[in-house]
Design an enzyme around this catalytic site. Structure first.
Site, short mmCIF file in Angstrom:
data_model
loop_
_atom_site.label_atom_id
_atom_site.label_comp_id
_atom_site.label_asym_id
_atom_site.label_seq_id
_atom_site.Cartn_x
_atom_site.Cartn_y
_atom_site.Cartn_z
N CYS A 151 2.72 -17.15 -44.35
CA CYS A 151 1.95 -16.63 -45.71
C CYS A 151 1.09 -15.54 -45.21
O CYS A 151 0.21 -16.10 -44.27
CB CYS A 151 1.57 -17.78 -46.49
SG CYS A 151 0.31 -17.07 -47.82
N THR A 343 21.66 -17.50 -34.44
CA THR A 343 19.94 -16.99 -34.49
C THR A 343 19.95 -16.00 -33.12
O THR A 343 18.86 -15.37 -33.10
CB THR A 343 19.20 -18.45 -34.16
OG1 THR A 343 19.46 -19.01 -32.77
CG2 THR A 343 19.41 -19.56 -35.24
N GLY A 431 24.23 -22.10 -27.25
CA GLY A 431 23.81 -20.72 -27.65
C GLY A 431 22.50 -20.38 -26.75
O GLY A 431 22.46 -19.40 -26.26
N GLU A 877 -1.07 1.62 -49.91
CA GLU A 877 -1.80 2.49 -50.94
C GLU A 877 -1.12 3.70 -50.82
O GLU A 877 -0.77 4.52 -51.71
CB GLU A 877 -3.23 2.35 -50.45
CG GLU A 877 -4.14 3.20 -51.37
CD GLU A 877 -5.50 2.90 -50.71
OE1 GLU A 877 -6.07 1.85 -50.25
OE2 GLU A 877 -6.53 3.96 -50.97
N ARG A 955 -16.65 4.71 -43.87
CA ARG A 955 -17.02 3.23 -43.83
C ARG A 955 -17.36 2.46 -42.66
O ARG A 955 -18.21 1.68 -42.53
CB ARG A 955 -15.77 2.48 -44.82
CG ARG A 955 -16.38 1.27 -45.22
CD ARG A 955 -15.39 0.36 -46.12
NE ARG A 955 -15.52 1.05 -47.46
CZ ARG A 955 -16.26 0.47 -48.45
NH1 ARG A 955 -16.84 -0.67 -48.10
NH2 ARG A 955 -16.30 0.84 -49.53
N ARG A 987 -7.58 -3.88 -45.71
CA ARG A 987 -8.52 -4.85 -46.14
C ARG A 987 -9.95 -4.60 -45.21
O ARG A 987 -9.66 -4.81 -43.87
CB ARG A 987 -8.13 -6.12 -45.93
CG ARG A 987 -8.92 -7.14 -46.88
CD ARG A 987 -8.11 -8.47 -46.79
NE ARG A 987 -8.36 -9.42 -47.81
CZ ARG A 987 -7.65 -10.44 -48.03
NH1 ARG A 987 -6.73 -10.75 -47.37
NH2 ARG A 987 -8.00 -11.24 -48.93
N ALA A 1154 -10.56 -1.30 -52.08
CA ALA A 1154 -11.91 -1.18 -51.93
C ALA A 1154 -12.76 -2.48 -52.82
O ALA A 1154 -13.89 -2.41 -52.98
CB ALA A 1154 -12.63 -0.08 -52.44
N GLU A 1336 -12.26 -7.83 -49.86
CA GLU A 1336 -12.49 -7.39 -48.48
C GLU A 1336 -13.76 -8.07 -47.53
O GLU A 1336 -13.52 -8.37 -46.42
CB GLU A 1336 -12.70 -5.98 -48.35
CG GLU A 1336 -11.51 -5.08 -48.81
CD GLU A 1336 -11.85 -3.79 -49.07
OE1 GLU A 1336 -11.10 -2.81 -48.07
OE2 GLU A 1336 -12.24 -3.41 -50.06
C1 FAD Z 1 13.07 -16.77 -35.14
C2 FAD Z 1 13.47 -17.23 -33.82
C3 FAD Z 1 12.82 -17.82 -32.96
C4 FAD Z 1 13.26 -18.33 -31.87
N1 FAD Z 1 12.53 -19.01 -30.77
C5 FAD Z 1 12.89 -19.36 -29.81
C6 FAD Z 1 12.05 -20.37 -28.88
O1 FAD Z 1 11.13 -20.68 -29.08
N2 FAD Z 1 12.55 -20.58 -27.62
C7 FAD Z 1 14.08 -20.24 -27.32
O2 FAD Z 1 14.27 -20.51 -26.04
N3 FAD Z 1 14.65 -19.34 -27.96
C8 FAD Z 1 14.29 -19.16 -29.35
N4 FAD Z 1 15.11 -18.26 -30.14
C9 FAD Z 1 16.43 -18.03 -29.64
C10 FAD Z 1 17.73 -18.98 -30.17
O3 FAD Z 1 17.31 -19.49 -31.42
C11 FAD Z 1 17.93 -19.92 -29.06
O4 FAD Z 1 18.33 -19.31 -28.02
C12 FAD Z 1 19.24 -20.69 -29.73
O5 FAD Z 1 19.45 -21.71 -29.06
C13 FAD Z 1 20.44 -19.80 -29.89
O6 FAD Z 1 21.39 -20.72 -30.54
P1 FAD Z 1 22.50 -20.41 -31.38
O7 FAD Z 1 23.56 -21.45 -31.90
O8 FAD Z 1 21.82 -19.72 -32.74
O9 FAD Z 1 23.34 -19.31 -30.74
P2 FAD Z 1 24.22 -18.06 -31.14
O10 FAD Z 1 23.53 -16.96 -31.78
O11 FAD Z 1 25.23 -18.63 -32.26
O12 FAD Z 1 25.04 -17.65 -30.15
C14 FAD Z 1 24.44 -17.35 -28.74
C15 FAD Z 1 25.18 -16.80 -27.76
O13 FAD Z 1 25.71 -17.88 -27.13
C16 FAD Z 1 27.14 -17.86 -26.90
N5 FAD Z 1 27.81 -19.05 -26.92
C17 FAD Z 1 27.41 -20.18 -27.92
N6 FAD Z 1 28.00 -21.26 -27.63
C18 FAD Z 1 29.13 -20.95 -26.73
C19 FAD Z 1 29.88 -21.77 -25.98
N7 FAD Z 1 29.99 -22.94 -26.20
N8 FAD Z 1 30.31 -21.26 -24.99
C20 FAD Z 1 30.22 -19.93 -24.61
N9 FAD Z 1 29.44 -19.04 -25.25
C21 FAD Z 1 28.79 -19.63 -26.19
C22 FAD Z 1 27.46 -16.81 -28.22
O14 FAD Z 1 28.87 -16.10 -27.85
C23 FAD Z 1 26.31 -16.01 -28.15
O15 FAD Z 1 26.47 -14.90 -27.06
C24 FAD Z 1 14.47 -18.16 -31.43
C25 FAD Z 1 15.48 -16.97 -32.06
C26 FAD Z 1 14.97 -16.82 -33.42
C27 FAD Z 1 15.85 -16.14 -34.35
S1 FES Z 2 2.49 -14.02 -48.68
FE1 FES Z 2 1.96 -15.90 -49.34
S2 FES Z 2 1.25 -15.66 -51.36
FE2 FES Z 2 1.45 -13.72 -50.36
#
Ligand code: FAD
Ligand code: FES
Ligand code: FES
Length: 1405
Positions: A151, A343, A431, A877, A955, A987, A1154, A1336
C-alpha cells in the site's frame, strides 16, 4: 493424449459456474475477471506478482487430504487455463455495500485502512483467505499473509488495526467458542483485552457506525454525547488500554476520557481522543456464513483431473493427467516449458517479452506433486509448491530432533523471506531449480545440503545427479531438452553436522536476494571433515567456494580457521567492478559476514557458548506485532451530532473501495468502437531519430492505426506544462532526449494487440552524447537558465569571525511515486471538435489546456474528468500530459474513443520521479553549535525538461532552513538538465530536499564539534518573529511545543541512555536515536495558483451535490469537503454527494497539490454553502420547525437560485521573485519526530524500533484522515530516506521499473512502535475552521530514521576506532549502512578501482 484431452475450461467464480471453450492460454485469470466477466474490483498494478493488488482466493478440493484448500494467489500471474476445476473468489464475491459487507471489508473501512483504495481489494482478499484457513488467526498470521501486499498511501498501521480486530490479538480470547466468532457482542469483563476496547465508551466517534450499512450514517443519535474515546489501537504485549492510559498521563493531560475531570477543573483543550474507530460495534465474524465450496468440484474428480488441451493463436496449453502423457508431450515438444506457478515464466513473457508456444502444466501428475519421506530425508516432486514444502518441513521439525532437521530449519526460515504468500502458494520447487537464477534462494541451500535431483527422459529413463554441478552457466544446466526434473531429495543432518542459510535483500519481506548463502559443516573429533559453502548473487550461477571448502577440511573450528576462511572466500568469490547488480564491495563483504555468523553460531552449537557481545547478531530476525497510539483533540460535547467537522469519520468512498465497487479509470466499461493504444517509447537517452517504421506493427491482426510526429503540425507538437518553456513534444520528432519519451502510438482493438504491435515498430537511432547524473550535468554546465539565489547579511564577515566552520555535502536520491494505479486516459471524440477525456490526473486543467493546444481547438471543447485516482503524490500532476496529448491526437485522427493505460514498467520508465539532489554546505558556528552564517549550493536533477522544476527548486531553496534560523546566508539553487525522464512534483515538492540539507548540516556540526545533536538543533531553532530565507516573518511557531511533546513521549533522555548501554554490550549490533524538527511552508510558491473553486447545487428533495476543482486521490479531500457542508448547511451527511471532478464544472482549477486542496477547495465549498445558507435563511426563519428539505422546496417555489459557485483566494501572498519582497507562504506547519533504530553492522540491515511523531495540523477537520496522512507520509518518507533507490545504467536505462526491482516499504517495515499525536490547542486562523494543511509536511519526519541510522553507524565506527566524519547518502540502504560501519571484514577487501577507470553497472542520478 491429445485425442482424449478436453478443450473445455470449467471453473467457478464467486459461486457461479464458468465454462470457456478453447480459452486463449495467453489470458491471465486477472484479464478474464476484469475484461470478460467485468469483475473490476480486482486490480492490475504491476502484473509481476509484486504488489498483491490482484489477489483473489482460489479454492480446490484435495482428494488425497479430503480437504478443501484455500490459497491467496496473484491473478495477474495465474494463467486462466490453470483455473480448471478451481473455485475463484474475488472481492465482489464476499460482500457488497448494497447488501452485506463481509467483516473484513467492514473493519478495513471503519479502521480507515483505505485511502486511495487501489490496494484495498487485494488486502481484503489476502485477509479473507487467511480467515477461511484459520478463522481465529493471530497477528503473526496476518503479517505473513500480507507479505505480498503493498500500500502506498496508508503507512499500513490503520490496515493492521482494522485486521487486528479479527485476530486473537484483538481482545478475542482465541478459544473455540470465542465471542468474536460466535456472533455475540463482545468479550465480557475479565476477558483478555489487548486493545482497550472494553470500556464501552461510545462517544461521538461511534456515529461512524450509525444506522444502515454506511460508515458515517446519520440515523443513530444515541452516541452523541460521549467523548469519542474508545481505547487504543495498539495491543502489543497485552497492555492495551493501560498502554494508552500511561501515554495520556505522560502527556500531562488531566481530564481525558469522557471529558470527565479527574484532576482539577475540566479544560476543553485537554479533550484527547485515542481511538479513531469504534471496535465495539463491529459485525462478528461467523465462518459458518461463508459460501460453500461448489459441490460439483468435489463430486466430479474425473473431469476436474482430466487431461486438457487449450489452443490459442500463439500458445497451446497442455495439462496431462499422467507422467507418461507428460513425457510423451515433452518428447513431442522438446522446447515446451513446464509451467507450475508461472511466477517465472509469467514475468519472462510480460517483462522480457519471451514467447513460449507450448506450455505443459504438470499439476495433475502424481509423481511430480507428491512428497516422500525415508530414513535419509525427504523427496519433493518437482511440482510441489513452496507453501506445501514449508508445511511439510515445519511438521518434520516438530516431530524430529533439532539436529536432524537443521537443513529443513534453514529452508523454512528462508521460505519465510521468499516472495510473498501468494507466490509461495503457487510456485514450485522445480520451477525455482530449473530456472537456476543466480539469486535463487533455495539453490544455495540445496547445494550446500548436497541435495540430489532426479531427472527423467521422455523414454522414462531416470538419472539422479547432485545439484552441485548441475548449473553450467547463467540459467543453464545439464538437463537435456527431453528431460524433465522429476524430484529433489533433501537429506537429514547428523548430530555432528551443522547447517545455516542467509539472505540479504533491500527489503526483508518479498524481495529477491542481493547475496544469499548456505553453509554446511561436519565436525568430528574437533576437526572439520566436510565443509560446503554456496553463495548466490556472486556470479552467473550459484557458486561453491571450492578453495575454502577444501582448505578448511582437517582444521579445528577456531579463530585461525576464521581468519584463513576470510582470505580464501575473497579469492573464491571475485567480482569485477562492472559486475551486474553493482554494489561490488558490499556483496563481497556479505560473503564474509555470512560466514562469520555461521562460524559464531557453529561455535555456539559445539561449545554451548557464544560470546555475550555477539549473541544479538545471531538472533533470527523476529518481529513482534507492532504497536501504535494515536492522540488527537475530540470535538466539544455540545457540537451538533450532524456536524461532522473535527470528527474521525471514515473516507467517503471507503465502503466502495473495500468491496471493489469504487470505479477507477480503467474500470470504466468499454465504449462503443473503443480502440486501445500501445506506446512506442524511446529506448535511447539521447539520439537522433533516423527512421520510424510501423509497417510490421500494422500487420499485426487487430492493429488499426499508427500515429507519430508526422500526424501533428510542428507548432502544435511543441508542448510542456511550464508556460514559459515549451521544451517538450507531443510525439518526439527529430531527437529523443531521454528514454521513455513517446515516439508513436499504435491503436488496436484490444490492449494486448496494441502493446504487441507497438513493440514491432522499428525505430532507428543515431546516438548522441548523453548526460545522466547530476555530477555529469555540473561538469558539462548543463543547467536551466534560472538560478535561485537568496542572500542576507554579510556572509563573508560572519564566516571570518565564526569560531568554527563546518563543511560538508549531502546527496539524496530520487524517488518513484509508485502510485498503485498507473497513468491512463480515455479520450472520446465528439461533435464540433469536442473531446471528453477521462484521465487519472491531479492536474485536470493543465491536461485540458495542453490537449486543446495539441488539437488546435479552444479549451472550451475539451472536458477533462476524474472520479478518483489510485494515488498520485504529485506524479499525476503534469506528467500525465505526456500520455493524454498523444492519445487525444490519436482519438481525434481516428475518430474513435481511445483508451491508454500505461503498464507499470512504462509508467516507471517515463513518468519521472522526485528530483535527486546534490548539495554542499558551509556553516559558521559558535562553540555551542549555534549557526551564525550559512552558504549552500543545491543542485537538483531536473531530467530532460523544465516541467515543474522551477517550482521545485524554489521550494527546495526556501526550505533549506528546515525549522532553523540562519542570521546570514547565501543560498543558491540550480537545476541540472540531463538525458533522463523529466522529474516532477512529488509530495514535498523540493521541501524534503531543502530540509535534508539543513539536517545534514546540523548533524555534521554536532559530530564535528562533538556536541549533542539534539542540543545543536535546539539552539538553532526558529522562533516567533524570526525571518526565514525569503525574509518572511515566522508566525505561529509551534516547533518548540512539538519537540517538547516528542521528547517527553519518546522518553528521549532515557532512550539515549539505553542506546549507550546497548551499544556498549553489543559488538555487531548498534542502536541510534535521533530527534528531527520539521517545518513545511504552506501555499503554492507561485501566488496565482492559490485559488480554488467549488460548485454546489441543492436539489428540491434537499440533496446537495458538490463539485470541487480538486481531485480525490485518497487524501480525503472529498470527505473533508462534505464534512464542511454538514456544518455550514446543518444537513446530515447522507444528503451530501460529491461525484467527480471535471473541468466543465469548476474551470481553471490549480492542480491538486501543495497540500493546499482542503485550504482552497474546502474553503470554496464553505464559501458556496454560506451563500446558500443565506439564501435559505428567510425560509428557515419563516418555518423554524421545518426541515432542510422544506426550506429548500420553499426557496425553489420562490424562484431562489440554489446553485452557487464558491471561490477561495489565499490572502496575503505577494512574493516578487525578482525583488524578493512580499510573503511567499501563507503559514507554516511544524512537527517533530524521534526514532530509535537498530542496525546489524555485518549486513547493513536495520529495524525501526520506535517512532514518536507530533504534528501541528491546527484544529483537525478529521483526525482519522490527518493521522492517516501523517502515517502514510512518514512511511513514504521512510522509503525515500532508507529504502527506495533508483538504479540507472550509465547510459540512462532505468533498471527500477517495477516492484521486483524497486522496493517501497511493506507491512513488515513499519516501526515496532509508532505513536502519533496531533498537537492540541493550536488553531490556525488562515485555513478552514482553524485547520492546517497536512498532505506533505509529515513526510520529512522520516528523516529521523535516517539520522538515527547515522547515529548507530557512528557508534559502530567509534568502536572500530574510526574518527573521520561520516558522510552517508540517502537512501540509507543496507549496502551504504554496512560499508559505512567499516571493520575487520571491510578492511580485508582489496582496494576498489578508481572511479572512471571502469564502467559501473549502475549510477545514482
Ligand atoms: C514477486 C516474485 C517474487 C519472487 N521472489 C523470489 C524469492 O524471494 N526468491 C527466489 O528464489 N525466487 C523468487 N521468485 C522467483 C520464482 O517465484 C521462483 O523461482 C519460483 O520457485 C518459480 O516457480 P514456478 O512454479 O512459478 O515456475 P514457473 O514459472 O512455472 O517455471 C519456471 C521454469 O522452470 C521450468 N520447470 C518447472 N518445472 C520443471 C520440471 N519439472 N522440469 C523441467 N523444467 C521445469 C519451466 O519450464 C520454466 O522454465 C519470485 C518471483 C516473483 C514473481
Ligand atoms: S495504495 Fe493503499 S490506499 Fe492507496
Ligand atoms: S498486479 Fe498482480 S501482484 Fe501486482
Amino acid at each position: 493424449m491429445d485425442d482424449k484431452a478436453s478443450n473445455e475450461l470449467i471453473f467457478y467464480v464467486n459461486g457461479n459456474k464458468v465454462q470457456v471453450s478453447s480459452p486463449d492460454p495467453e489470458w491471465t485469470l486477472l484479464f478474464f475477471l476484469r475484461d470478460k466477466l467485468r469483475l473490476t474490483g480486482t486490480k492490475l498494478v504491476c502484473g509481476e506478482g509484486g504488489c498483491g493488488a490482484c489477489t483473489v482466493m482460489v479454492s480446490k478440493y484435495s482428494p488425497d487430504r479430503k480437504k478443501i484448500v484455500h490459497l491467496s494467489v496473484n491473478a495477474c500471474l495465474m494463467p486462466l487455463c490453470a483455473a480448471h476445476g478451481l473455485a475463484v473468489t474475488t472481492v465482489e464475491g464476499i460482500g457488497s455495500s448494497k447488501t452485506r459487507l463481509h467483516p473484513v471489508q467492514e473493519r478495513l473501512a471503519k479502521s480507515h485502512g483505505s485511502q486511495c483504495g487501489f490496494c484495498t481489494p487485494g488486502i481484503v482478499m489476502s485477509m479473507y483467505t487467511l480467515l477461511r484457513n484459520r478463522p481465529q488467526p493471530s497477528m503473526q498470521d496476518v503479517e505473513t499473509y500480507m507479505q505480498g501486499n503493498l500500500c502506498r498511501c496508508t503507512g499500513y498501521r490503520a490496515i493492521l488495526d482494522g485486521l487486528r480486530t479479527l485476530t486473537t490479538d484483538s481482545g478475542g480470547c482465541g478459544a473455540q467458542n470465542c465471542c468474536r466468532t460466535n456472533g455475540s457482542s463482545g468479550c465480557g469483563p475479565g476477558d483478555r483485552q489487548t486493545n482497550g476496547t472494553g470500556s464501552g465508551e461510545n462517544g461521538t466517534n461511534s456515529r461512524e457506525n450509525g444506522a444502515g450499512s454506511g460508515l458515517n450514517g446519520t440515523g443513530s443519535k444515541e452516541n452523541g454525547t460521549g467523548s469519542g474515546v474508545n481505547g487504543t489501537n495498539s495491543g502489543q504485549n497485552g497492555t492495551g488500554s493501560r498502554e494508552n492510559g500511561t501515554g495520556s498521563r505522560q502527556n500531562g493531560t488531566s481530564s481525558r476520557q469522557n471529558g470527565t475531570p479527574t484532576n482539577g477543573a475540566y479544560r476543553e483543550e485537554d479533550r484527547v481522543g485515542t481511538s479513531l474507530f469504534d471496535t465495539e460495534r463491529l459485525t462478528p465474524y461467523d465462518p459458518s456464513q461463508e459460501a460453500i465450496f461448489p459441490p460439483e468440484l468435489m463430486l466430479r474428480p474425473d473431469w476436474v483431473s482430466r487431461p486438457l488441451k487449450f489452443s490459442g493463436p500463439r500458445v497451446t496449453w497442455h495439462r496431462p493427467a499422467t507422467l507418461s502423457e507428460l513425457l510423451r508431450l515433452k518428447a513431442a515438444y522438446p522446447d515446451a516449458k513446464l509451467v507450475n506457478g508461472n511466477t517465472e515464466i509469467g514475468v519472462e513473457v510480460k517483462l522480457k517479452r519471451c514467447e513460449y508456444p507450448v506450455l505443459i502444466n504438470p499439476g495433475q501428475v502424481t509423481e511430480l506433486t507428491s512428497v516422500t519421506w525415508d530414513e535419509d530425508g525427504v523427496t519433493f516432486g518437482a511440482a510441489v509448491t513452496l507453501s506445501d514444502i514449508e508445511a511439510e518441513l515445519q511438521a518434520a521439525q516438530s516431530q524430529q530432533p533439532a539436529w536432524k532437521t537443521r537443513v529443513f530449519s534453514a529452508i523454512t526460515e528462508m521460505l519465510r523471506w521468499f516472495a510473498g504468500t501468494q507466490i509461495r502458494n503457487v510456485s514450485a520447487i522445480g520451477g525455482n531449480i530449473m530456472t537456476g537464477s543466480p539469486i535463487s534462494d533455495l539453490v544455495p541451500l540445496l547445494m550446500s545440503a548436497d541435495s540430489q535431483l532426479t531427472l527423467m527422459t521422455s523414454s522414462g529413463e531416470q538419472r539422479t545427479v547432485p545439484i552441485r554441478g548441475f548449473y553450467t552457466a547463467y540459467r543453464q544446466n545439464i538437463a537435456r531438452p527431453d528431460e524433465i526434473l522429476l524430484s529433489v531429495t533433501v537429506p537429514y543432518t547428523a548430530e555432528d553436522e551443522f547447517f545455516m542459510g542467509f539472505k540479504q535483500a533491500h527489503r526483508r519481506d518479498d524481495d529477491i536476494a542481493i547475496v544469499n548463502a548456505g553453509f554446511f559443516v561436519r565436525i568430528r573429533d574437533q576437526k572439520v571433515r566436510t565443509f560446503r559453502a554456496t553463495y548466490g548473487g556472486m556470479a552467473a550461477t550459484a557458486v561453491s567456494a571450492t578453495k575454502t571448502e577444501q582448505a578448511l577440511v582437517g582444521r579445528p573450528w577456531d579463530d585461525s580457521l576464521l581468519q584463513e576462511a576470510v582470505s580464501l572466500l575473497l579469492e573464491d568469490l571475485p567480482l569485477g567492478p562492472s559486475a551486474p547488480g553493482g554494489m561490488i564491495e558490499y556483496r563481497r563483504t556479505l560473503t564474509l559476514s555470512f560466514f562469520f555468523k555461521f562460524y559464531l553460531q557453529t561455535c555456539g552449537w559445539i561449545t554451548g557458548r557464544v560470546d555475550e557481545s555477539c549473541k544479538s547478531v545471531l538472533e533470527k530476525f523476529h518481529r513482534p506485532t507492532p504497536a501504535s497510539t494515536q492522540l488527537y483533540q475530540v470535538v466539544p460535547n455540545d457540537q451538533p451530532v450532524e456536524d461532522l467537522v473535527g470528527r474521525p469519520v471514515a473516507h467517503m468512498s471507503a465502503l466502495k473501495q473495500v468491496t471493489g465497487e469504487a470505479q477507477y479509470l480503467d474500470d470504466i466499461p468499454p465504449l462503443a468502437g473503443e480502440l486501445h493504444a500501445g506506446f512506442v517509447l524511446s529506448s535511447r537517452a539521447h539520439a537522433r531519430i533516423v527512421s520510424v517504421d510501423a509497417r510490421e506493427a500494422l500487420q499485426e491482426p487487430g492493429a488499426t492505426h499508427f500515429f507519430s510526429a508526422k500526424d501533428i503540425a510542428p507548432e502544435r507538437n511543441k508542448t510542456g506544462p511550464s508556460p514559459h518553456h515549451q521544451d517538450e513534444e507531443v510525439f518526439r520528432a527529430e531527437t529523443v532526449t531521454s528514454m521513455g519519451q513517446v515516439i508513436g502510438l499504435v491503436l488496436a482493438y484490444d490492449r494486448a494487440t496494441a502493446q504487441r504491435a507497438a513493440k514491432k515498430v522499428k525505430v532507428m537511432y543515431e546516438d548522441l552524447p548523453a548526460i545522466i547524473t547530476t555530477e555529469d550535468a555540473i561538469r558539462e554546465n548543463s543547467f536551466t537558465p534560472t538560478v535561485h539565489y537568496f542572500e542576507h547579511g554579510d556572509v563573508d564577515i560572519a564566516f571570518y569571525s565564526a569560531a568554527h566552520v563546518v563543511e560538508g555535502s549531502v546527496r539524496m536520491g530520487g524517488q518513484e511515486h509508485f502510485y498503485l494505479e498507473t497513468v491512463g486516459c480515455i479520450a472520446v471524440p465528439k461533435e464540433d471538435n469536442e473531446m471528453e477525456v477521462h484521465v487519472s490526473s491531479q492536474g485536470l486543467n493543465i491536461n485540458q489546456m495542453l490537449i486543446a493546444r495539441a488539437l488546435g481547438v479552444p479549451a472550451n471543447r475539451i472536458v477533462c474528468k476524474a472520479k478518483r485516482l489510485g494515488g498520485g503524490f504529485g506524479g499525476k500532476e503534469s506528467r500525465t500530459c505526456s500520455v493524454t496529448t498523444p492519445v487525444a491526437v490519436a482519438a481525434n485522427r481516428s475518430g474513435r474513443p481511445v483508451r491508454a493505460v500505461l503498464e507499470r514498467d512504462e509508467d516507471m520508465a517515463s513518468m519521472g520521479t522526485r528530483h535527486p539532489m546534490l548539495a554542499t554546505y558551509r556553516a559558521g558556528v559558535t562553540a555551542e553549535g549555534k549557526v551564525t552564517c550559512v552558504e549552500m549550493e543545491i543542485f537538483l536533477n531536473a531530467g530532460f525538461s523544465h516541467d515543474l522544476s522551477l517550482g521545485v527548486i524554489s521550494r527546495a531553496t526556501t526550505s533549506c532552513d528546515n525549522a532553523y534560523h540562519y542570521p546570514a546566508y547565501r543560498i543558491t539553487g540550480k537545476l541540472c538538465l540531463t538525458n533522463t525522464p523529466s522529474n516532477t512534483a512529488f509530495r514535498g515538492f523540493g521541501g524534503p530536499q531543502g530540509s535534508m540539507v539543513a539536517e545534514a548540516m546540523m548533524d555534521d556540526i554536532a559530530s564535528q564539534l562533538r556536541l549533542d545533536a539534539t542540543q545543536v538543533r535546539m539552539v538553532n531553532l526558529v522562533q516567533e518573529g524570526h525571518l526565514n530565507v525569503t525574509r518572511q516573518p515566522m508566525v505561529q511557531v509551534t516547533v518548540d511545543r512539538c519537540i517538547a511533546e516528542v521528547v517527553q513521549k519518546a522518553g528521549l533522555r532515557r532512550l539515549q541512555q539505553e542506546v549507550e548501554t546497548f551499544n556498549r554490550l553489543n559488538r555487531w549490533k548498534k542502536r541510534g536515536v535521533a530527534l528531527i524538527p520539521n517545518k513545511f511552508n504552506i501555499a503554492f510558491g507561485l501566488a496565482l495558483l492559490n485559488q480554488g473553486g467549488a460548485l454546489v447545487h441543492i436539489y428540491t428533495d434537499g440533496s446537495v451535490l458538490v463539485t470541487v476543482g480538486g481531485v480525490e486521490m485518497g487524501q480525503g479531500l472529498f470527505t473533508k469537503c462534505y464534512q464542511v457542508v454538514t456544518r455550514v448547511l446543518g444537513v446530515s451527511a447522507d444528503r451530501v454527494y460529491i461525484s467527480e471532478t471535471a473541468t466543465d464544472k469548476v474551470p481553471n482549477a490549480s492542480p491538486t497539490a501543495a497540500s493546499m486542496s482542503t485550504d482552497l477547495y474546502g474553503a470554496a465549498v464553505l464559501n458556496a454553502c454560506e451563500q446558500l445558507r443565506e439564501r435559505l435563511a428567510p425560509f428557515r426563519k419563516a418555518a423554524p420547525d421545518g426541515t432542510f428539505s422544506d426550506w429548500v422546496l420553499a426557496a425553489y417555489q420562490s424562484r431562489v437560485c440554489l446553485s452557487v459557485c464558491g471561490f477561495e483566494v489565499t490572502k496575503g501572498l505577494a512574493f516578487d521573485p525578482l525583488t524578493h519582497i512580499g510573503d511567499m507562504y501563507s503559514y507554516f506547519v511544524f512537527g517533530a519526530a524521534c526514532s530509535l533504530v537498530e542496525v546489524d553492522c555485518l549486513t547493513g540491515d536495520h529495524q525501526v524500533l520506535k517512532t514518536d511523531i507530533v504534528m501541528d495540523v491546527g484544529e483537525s477537520l478529521n483526525p482519522a484522515i490527518d493521522i492517516g496522512q501523517i502515517e502514510g507520509a512518514f512511511m513514504q518518507g521512510y522509503g525515500l530516506f532508507c529504502m527506495e533507490r533508483l538504479k540507472y545504467s550509465p547510459n540512462g536505462f532505468n533498471f527500477t521499473r517495477g516492484p521486483g526491482a524497486y522496493k517501497i516499504p511493506g507491512f513488515g517495515d513499519i516501526p515496532l512502535e509508532l505513536h502519533v499525536s496531533l498537537l492540541r490547542g493550536s488553531p490556525n486562523p488562515r485555513a478552514v475552521y482553524s485547520s492546517k494543511a497536512v498532505g506533505e509536511p509529515p513526510l520529512f519526519s522520516a528523516a529521523s530514521v535516517f539520522f538515527a541510522i547515522k547515529e548507530a553507524v557512528r557508534a559502530a565506527r567509534a568502536q572500530n576506532g574510526i574518527s573521520e566524519p561520516l558522510r552517508m547518502e540517502s537512501p540509507a540502504t543496507p549496502d551504504r549502512i554496512r560499508m559505512a560501519c567499516r571493520d575487520m571484514f571491510t578492511d580485508k577487501l582489496p582496494q576498489a578501482p578508481e572511479p572512471g577507470s571502469f564502467k559501473p553497472w549502475m549510477v545514482d542520478l
